[in-house]
Design a protein around this motif. Structure first.
Motif, mmCIF file in Angstrom:
data_model
loop_
_atom_site.group_PDB
_atom_site.id
_atom_site.type_symbol
_atom_site.label_atom_id
_atom_site.label_comp_id
_atom_site.label_asym_id
_atom_site.label_seq_id
_atom_site.Cartn_x
_atom_site.Cartn_y
_atom_site.Cartn_z
ATOM 1 N N ILE A 17 -7.189 101.293 55.775
ATOM 2 C CA ILE A 17 -6.800 100.445 56.909
ATOM 3 C C ILE A 17 -7.992 99.902 57.700
ATOM 4 C CG2 ILE A 17 -4.573 101.604 57.110
ATOM 5 C CD1 ILE A 17 -5.665 102.981 59.636
ATOM 6 N N ASN A 18 -9.197 100.345 57.368
ATOM 7 C CA ASN A 18 -10.384 99.786 58.017
ATOM 8 C C ASN A 18 -10.865 98.516 57.324
ATOM 9 O OD1 ASN A 18 -11.335 101.865 60.181
ATOM 10 N ND2 ASN A 18 -10.818 103.108 58.400
ATOM 11 N N LEU A 19 -10.225 98.146 56.223
ATOM 12 C CA LEU A 19 -10.603 96.944 55.491
ATOM 13 C C LEU A 19 -9.690 95.775 55.863
ATOM 14 C CD1 LEU A 19 -11.169 98.529 51.950
ATOM 15 C CD2 LEU A 19 -12.924 97.886 53.637
ATOM 16 N N GLY A 20 -10.130 94.578 55.491
ATOM 17 C CA GLY A 20 -9.330 93.378 55.761
ATOM 18 C C GLY A 20 -8.657 92.844 54.523
ATOM 19 N N THR A 21 -8.399 93.708 53.542
ATOM 20 C CA THR A 21 -7.769 93.274 52.299
ATOM 21 C C THR A 21 -6.271 93.061 52.497
ATOM 22 O OG1 THR A 21 -7.367 95.556 51.604
ATOM 23 C CG2 THR A 21 -9.449 94.572 50.935
ATOM 24 N N ILE A 22 -5.666 92.325 51.555
ATOM 25 C CA ILE A 22 -4.217 92.122 51.593
ATOM 26 C C ILE A 22 -3.494 93.470 51.471
ATOM 27 C CG2 ILE A 22 -2.243 91.085 50.413
ATOM 28 C CD1 ILE A 22 -3.899 89.065 51.921
ATOM 29 N N SER A 24 -4.524 96.363 52.456
ATOM 30 C CA SER A 24 -4.654 97.068 53.737
ATOM 31 C C SER A 24 -3.677 96.516 54.773
ATOM 32 C CB SER A 24 -6.086 96.941 54.261
ATOM 33 O OG SER A 24 -6.192 97.471 55.571
ATOM 34 N N LEU A 25 -3.585 95.189 54.858
ATOM 35 C CA LEU A 25 -2.676 94.568 55.829
ATOM 36 C C LEU A 25 -1.227 94.906 55.513
ATOM 37 C CD1 LEU A 25 -4.372 91.064 56.159
ATOM 38 C CD2 LEU A 25 -4.472 92.965 57.790
ATOM 39 N N ARG A 26 -0.880 94.928 54.231
ATOM 40 C CA ARG A 26 0.483 95.297 53.844
ATOM 41 C C ARG A 26 0.780 96.745 54.218
ATOM 42 N NH1 ARG A 26 1.957 94.484 47.669
ATOM 43 N NH2 ARG A 26 0.266 96.001 47.467
ATOM 44 N N ARG A 27 -0.187 97.628 53.991
ATOM 45 C CA ARG A 27 -0.010 99.042 54.340
ATOM 46 C C ARG A 27 0.190 99.224 55.839
ATOM 47 N NH1 ARG A 27 -4.471 103.884 53.690
ATOM 48 N NH2 ARG A 27 -3.045 105.635 54.048
ATOM 49 N N ARG A 28 -0.439 98.380 56.630
ATOM 50 C CA ARG A 28 -0.319 98.466 58.086
ATOM 51 C C ARG A 28 0.942 97.803 58.620
ATOM 52 N NH1 ARG A 28 -5.943 96.695 60.738
ATOM 53 N NH2 ARG A 28 -4.618 96.926 62.587
ATOM 54 N N GLY A 29 1.676 97.100 57.767
ATOM 55 C CA GLY A 29 2.942 96.528 58.207
ATOM 56 C C GLY A 29 2.905 95.063 58.582
ATOM 57 N N PHE A 30 1.836 94.361 58.210
ATOM 58 C CA PHE A 30 1.784 92.921 58.474
ATOM 59 C C PHE A 30 2.640 92.193 57.439
ATOM 60 C CE2 PHE A 30 -2.005 94.304 60.700
ATOM 61 C CZ PHE A 30 -2.044 93.471 61.810
ATOM 62 N N LEU A 31 3.458 91.260 57.902
ATOM 63 C CA LEU A 31 4.324 90.501 57.010
ATOM 64 C C LEU A 31 3.549 89.374 56.326
ATOM 65 C CD1 LEU A 31 7.573 90.116 59.162
ATOM 66 C CD2 LEU A 31 7.078 91.827 57.414
ATOM 67 N N THR A 36 0.499 83.866 56.153
ATOM 68 C CA THR A 36 0.656 82.467 55.759
ATOM 69 C C THR A 36 0.579 81.533 56.959
ATOM 70 O OG1 THR A 36 2.056 83.110 53.894
ATOM 71 C CG2 THR A 36 2.173 80.821 54.600
ATOM 72 N N LYS A 37 1.272 81.904 58.031
ATOM 73 C CA LYS A 37 1.307 81.056 59.232
ATOM 74 C C LYS A 37 -0.088 80.921 59.846
ATOM 75 C CE LYS A 37 4.028 80.383 63.456
ATOM 76 N NZ LYS A 37 4.492 79.050 63.052
ATOM 77 N N LEU A 38 -0.834 82.020 59.868
ATOM 78 C CA LEU A 38 -2.188 81.983 60.407
ATOM 79 C C LEU A 38 -3.082 81.058 59.587
ATOM 80 C CD1 LEU A 38 -4.320 83.131 62.393
ATOM 81 C CD2 LEU A 38 -4.743 84.938 60.724
ATOM 82 N N ILE A 39 -3.002 81.186 58.262
ATOM 83 C CA ILE A 39 -3.831 80.361 57.374
ATOM 84 C C ILE A 39 -3.517 78.876 57.553
ATOM 85 C CG2 ILE A 39 -4.261 79.778 54.954
ATOM 86 C CD1 ILE A 39 -3.865 82.769 54.316
ATOM 87 N N ILE A 40 -2.222 78.557 57.605
ATOM 88 C CA ILE A 40 -1.816 77.153 57.733
ATOM 89 C C ILE A 40 -2.250 76.561 59.072
ATOM 90 C CG2 ILE A 40 0.194 75.637 57.957
ATOM 91 C CD1 ILE A 40 1.590 77.378 55.860
#
Length: 214
Positions: A17-22, A24-31, A36-40
């Motif tokens: 969870i200290n990384l910025g990988t996909i 890691s984000l999925r493990r932390r509960g980010f949808l 996608t919304k942030l990137i766009i």
């Protein structure tokens, strides 16, 4: 750098969870929708950018806030008793505004609250959230059910579970309400006044969760 960090046990894996990988984000509960919304909305740039996880958290919060169940969790628990409580059972909504279920509690005269709340409000009149008012001491006095303009704090009943929260700074431990163990692994929930977390492991008397964001 990540490969080297995993090899040297600086990171537990690609989902650390200290990384910025996909992962890691999925493990932390980010949808995925939040990413996608942030990137766009940022759009393509001609130079490298550094994006704070707080920006991503803001998008994620908008998506999950209305559908996420609330639960009580207290850090550094302090045991208190309350004399002459008016009821032994209660149902509390899982969300303050949306109908997504209720939580049931069996009550005794014993409760646990956080040490910070106890130190801050000792000898003051406060309200145990969704319950009643008390004069806060180790042996507290019941002060009625009327809603007043006084501090409200969360609590955990005598029948509770242990909660282990993995954060980027290490583990935070405390007590939580037993209703948490009814939730499925992988589900994101909210600990009131603490933040959103994702359930990673459920046992009979404890849960392990990953801190997402506030």
């Amino acid at each position: 750098k990540i490969k080297e960090g995993i090899k040297n046990h600086q990171f537990s894996g690609w989902d650390d969870i200290n990384l910025g990988t996909i992962r890691s984000l999925r493990r932390r509960g980010f949808l995925p929708e939040a990413i996608t919304k942030l990137i766009i909305e940022i759009g393509p740039k001609s130079s490298d950018m550094t994006i704070s996880v707080d920006n991503l958290a803001a998008y994620n919060r908008k998506l999950i806030d209305k559908i996420t169940k609330r639960f009580f969790f207290v850090i550094n628990p302090i045991k208190i008793t309350v004399d002459k409580i008016p009821f032994k059972k209660i149902e509390i909504p899982c969300h303050p505004t949306n109908n997504i279920g209720k939580r049931k509690f069996k009550l005794t005269n014993t409760f646990y609250i956080s040490k910070d709340d106890y130190d801050k409000y000792k000898d003051s009149k406060i309200r145990l959230k969704e319950l009643f008012n008390i004069r806060l001491r180790k042996k507290s006095k019941y002060m009625g059910k009327d809603i007043e303009a006084i501090p409200r704090i969360q609590w955990v009943p005598e029948d509770h579970i242990n909660v282990n929260v993995l954060t980027t700074g290490g583990y935070i431990n405390g007590f939580g309400e037993k209703n948490i163990i009814k939730e499925k692994v992988g589900r994101v929930i909210q600990f009131e006044r603490f933040g959103f977390v994702r359930i990673e492991k459920v046992k009979k008397d404890s849960v392990n969760v990953i801190f997402s964001h506030r």
